[in-house]
Scaffold this active site. Structure first.
Site, PDB file in Angstrom:
ATOM      1  N   HIS A  62      -9.512 -14.633  19.006  1.00  0.00           N
ATOM      2  CA  HIS A  62      -8.080 -14.705  18.286  1.00  0.00           C
ATOM      3  C   HIS A  62      -7.492 -16.246  18.422  1.00  0.00           C
ATOM      4  O   HIS A  62      -6.803 -16.441  17.653  1.00  0.00           O
ATOM      5  CB  HIS A  62      -7.168 -13.928  19.169  1.00  0.00           C
ATOM      6  N   GLY A 122      -5.338  -5.223  14.300  1.00  0.00           N
ATOM      7  CA  GLY A 122      -4.184  -6.140  14.667  1.00  0.00           C
ATOM      8  C   GLY A 122      -3.047  -5.994  13.723  1.00  0.00           C
ATOM      9  O   GLY A 122      -1.944  -6.453  14.035  1.00  0.00           O
ATOM     10  N   GLU A 128       0.300  11.322 -10.552  1.00  0.00           N
ATOM     11  CA  GLU A 128      -0.702  12.274  -9.731  1.00  0.00           C
ATOM     12  C   GLU A 128      -0.484  13.705  -9.964  1.00  0.00           C
ATOM     13  O   GLU A 128      -1.261  14.207  -9.640  1.00  0.00           O
ATOM     14  CB  GLU A 128      -0.526  11.766  -8.302  1.00  0.00           C
ATOM     15  N   GLU A 134       3.481   5.103   1.758  1.00  0.00           N
ATOM     16  CA  GLU A 134       2.057   5.161   1.520  1.00  0.00           C
ATOM     17  C   GLU A 134       1.276   4.742   2.862  1.00  0.00           C
ATOM     18  O   GLU A 134       0.049   5.079   3.098  1.00  0.00           O
ATOM     19  CB  GLU A 134       1.936   4.301   0.314  1.00  0.00           C
ATOM     20  N   GLY A 175       3.443  10.773  -6.983  1.00  0.00           N
ATOM     21  CA  GLY A 175       4.197  10.115  -8.027  1.00  0.00           C
ATOM     22  C   GLY A 175       3.838  10.634  -9.165  1.00  0.00           C
ATOM     23  O   GLY A 175       3.036  11.642  -9.264  1.00  0.00           O
ATOM     24  N   SER A 176       4.416  10.113 -10.448  1.00  0.00           N
ATOM     25  CA  SER A 176       4.113  10.904 -11.792  1.00  0.00           C
ATOM     26  C   SER A 176       2.884  10.985 -12.100  1.00  0.00           C
ATOM     27  O   SER A 176       2.377  11.966 -12.614  1.00  0.00           O
ATOM     28  CB  SER A 176       4.950  10.212 -12.644  1.00  0.00           C
ATOM     29  N   HIS A 190       0.037   6.577  -5.315  1.00  0.00           N
ATOM     30  CA  HIS A 190       0.707   6.468  -6.628  1.00  0.00           C
ATOM     31  C   HIS A 190       0.530   5.067  -7.247  1.00  0.00           C
ATOM     32  O   HIS A 190       1.109   3.990  -6.632  1.00  0.00           O
ATOM     33  CB  HIS A 190       1.877   6.502  -6.532  1.00  0.00           C
TER      34      HIS A 190
END
Length: 537
Positions: free
Chosen positions: A289, A411, A40, A59, A37-38, A82
């Site tokens: 679970h 999960g 980075e 991402e 992104g800008s 980003h």
């Protein structure tokens, strides 16, 4: 007085970027996983030739790739995201990395410090809070010159057991600020369990009449496979796999292998009822679970645990726990003289081969997995994400070797397809086969593009049952009647061959069971990534 921002620095100025690149090189972290992104972009100016940038198209895919790579290399991976939106996209797999105990240094861009007071476009408010609670540590350094030390600290924390992801937010203008180089420190990341507690566990195992081990993912993470096998053989203990384990930690063709525990309290107690001493190694005791009732372990049995995570030891409702590195703890138990050998317990019978489907019928997952097991190299790596088929996969696609099975401990879906890409990058000499459900595949289908772009010969086997079968099966727990419709669980009209080709991969559709073995052999030998879409019941 008008102030003009400085946009260039003398060539001999040592900057934050220089310090960070040098640090990453020294740590062996020369692959950066990201989706740019800008905010980075300043990191990647004058990008060094010995570094690579592993691009993911979303991402969550980036973090999944970095997770697989870190697990396979046993070193933290470096991730660049980003700002707030990018971190938000990545959160599902950050959560999974946290549950997988995967060491990962995650960075995210931030708007320039001079802009932050104005609530600028694409900034991240409270950036260090955003990924919590699923990172071990997070910060946005107070000064630009603190960035390299913050990243070094992040690496040390990520690698210290229990390992996991960490997060550093870095304003865009920090990279070009003058900065002194840093000196990395030598830190031991493993801790030795308390010897008195280990001695108590050793005495209990020596006195056991019918011992059982329950192994979890931390065994394989710690490189303790061989010593756990040796300890099980010393005590002739039956070995179960803990519920929801993301790694294989014991050879599933071993005479002492007893199978997999479900994530249900009553069933765990029932399966462990023949044993008087239960030793959970590298596993929670126990992961559930669904709600349950009654005792946590069988009556007249005792529970012992060796775990690298003190938080897991703390919430275990019963038993004695030693906290520390799994391999060091088991080696300590093995260092004491063995007692007289117990007789070996009866071997678990092998399951019968599944029947081929009748003409015109779709094949079962059991048949598909039995066929895959018959044609794959037993040293190939299986990366799995097919929750509704997991018990069948465990039965018909056994794992025999350390570091040859990976899935998610969380999960959360969308991990294993990109993780297969990261694992293949880390282990170019081994074949990687990803076994993915059709519903799971759509959470991170963009990983196919990364596999194609990197020319990784991964075989993706998509089990296409056209539904979220896990939810349909699980609906009975919540009172659904037999045959009652479960809303939002049908997946018609997905074409994975077309999706594969659209991402630059080859693809083939299989519905004739008699052709599956031949197709899988060809796909495993294929020099490029290929998707095998298998129609199953």
């Amino acid at each position: 007085m008008q102030v003009t921002p400085q946009t260039t620095l003398p060539q001999d100025t040592h900057t934050v970027r220089h310090a960070v690149i040098a640090m990453l090189r020294e740590l062996g972290m020369t692959r950066i996983f990201g989706n740019p992104g800008s905010t980075e972009l300043p990191l990647f100016r004058d990008y060094p030739e010995d570094f690579s940038y592993e691009l993911g198209l979303q991402e969550a895919v980036v973090v999944g790739m970095a997770d697989g790579y870190a697990q396979a290399t046993r070193n933290a991976s470096f991730v660049n995201l980003h700002s707030a939106a990018g971190v938000g996209h990545a959160m599902a797999n950050i959560f999974t990395a946290f549950k997988n105990r995967t060491p990962m240094v995650i960075t995210a861009g931030q708007q320039a410090r001079s802009l932050l007071q104005f609530d600028p476009f694409l900034h991240s408010r409270d950036a260090s809070e955003l990924p919590k609670p699923y990172v071990k540590w997070s910060c946005e350094p107070a000064r630009a010159e603190d960035v390299p030390q913050a990243l070094a600290r992040a690496y040390y924390i990520a690698m210290q057991e229990p390992r996991g992801p960490v997060f550093v937010s870095i304003p865009a203008d920090d990279w070009d600020k003058p900065c002194e180089p840093i000196t990395l420190r030598s830190i031991g990341f493993e801790t030795r369990p308390n010897p008195q507690t280990l001695a108590a566990i050793g005495h209990a195992l020596d006195a056991a009449k019918t011992p059982a081990f329950v192994v979890g993912a931390a065994v394989d993470r710690a490189g303790a496979w061989d010593v756990v096998v040796a300890l099980a053989e010393r005590h002739q203990a039956r070995v179960f796999v803990a519920p929801m384990s993301g790694r294989c930690s014991f050879p599933e063709d071993h005479p002492l292998f007893a199978g997999f525990l479900p994530a249900m309290r009553e069933r765990i107690v029932d399966l462990l009822s023949p044993y008087d001493k239960i030793f959970a190694i590298g596993a929670a005791a126990f992961t559930y679970h669904v709600e349950g009732e009654g005792p946590f372990i069988p009556v007249n049995s005792e529970l012992f645990q060796l775990i690298e995570d003190p938080a897991i030891a703390a919430w275990a409702p019963v038993g004695t726990a030693a906290v520390g590195n799994i391999k060091l703890g088991v080696e300590e138990l093995l260092s004491h003289p063995p007692l007289a050998q117990r007789p070996a317990p009866a071997r678990k019978p092998a399951p019968p081969a599944p029947a081929a489907p009748a003409a015109g019928e779709r094949m079962s997952v059991a048949f598909a997995m039995h066929t895959l097991a018959s044609v794959r190299d037993p040293h190939s790596i299986i990366v799995e994400e097919a929750p509704s088929s997991r018990s069948t996969i465990q039965t018909y696609l056994p794992i025999f070797h350390s570091e040859t099975f990976f899935t998610m401990c969380s999960g959360g879906l969308g991990h294993s397809m990109p993780a297969a890409v990261g694992i293949a990058l880390a282990k170019p000499g081994q074949k990687v086969i990803a076994v993915i459900g059709d519903g799971s595949a759509m959470y991170a289908i963009q990983a196919l593009w990364s596999a194609a772009n990197l020319r990784l010969p991964i075989t993706f086997v998509i089990l296409k049952n056209r539904r979220y079968a896990a939810l349909q099966d699980f609906s009975k727990v919540f009172g659904y009647r037999e045959g009652e419709k479960v809303e939002g669980t049908e997946l018609p009209d997905l074409d994975f061959v077309a999706l594969a080709k659209g991402h630059g991969c080859d693809g083939i559709h299989v519905e004739d069971a008699s052709q599956l073995g031949r197709v899988l052999k060809q796909a495993i030998a294929h020099p490029r990534p290929i998707v095998v879409e298998v129609e199953v019941v």
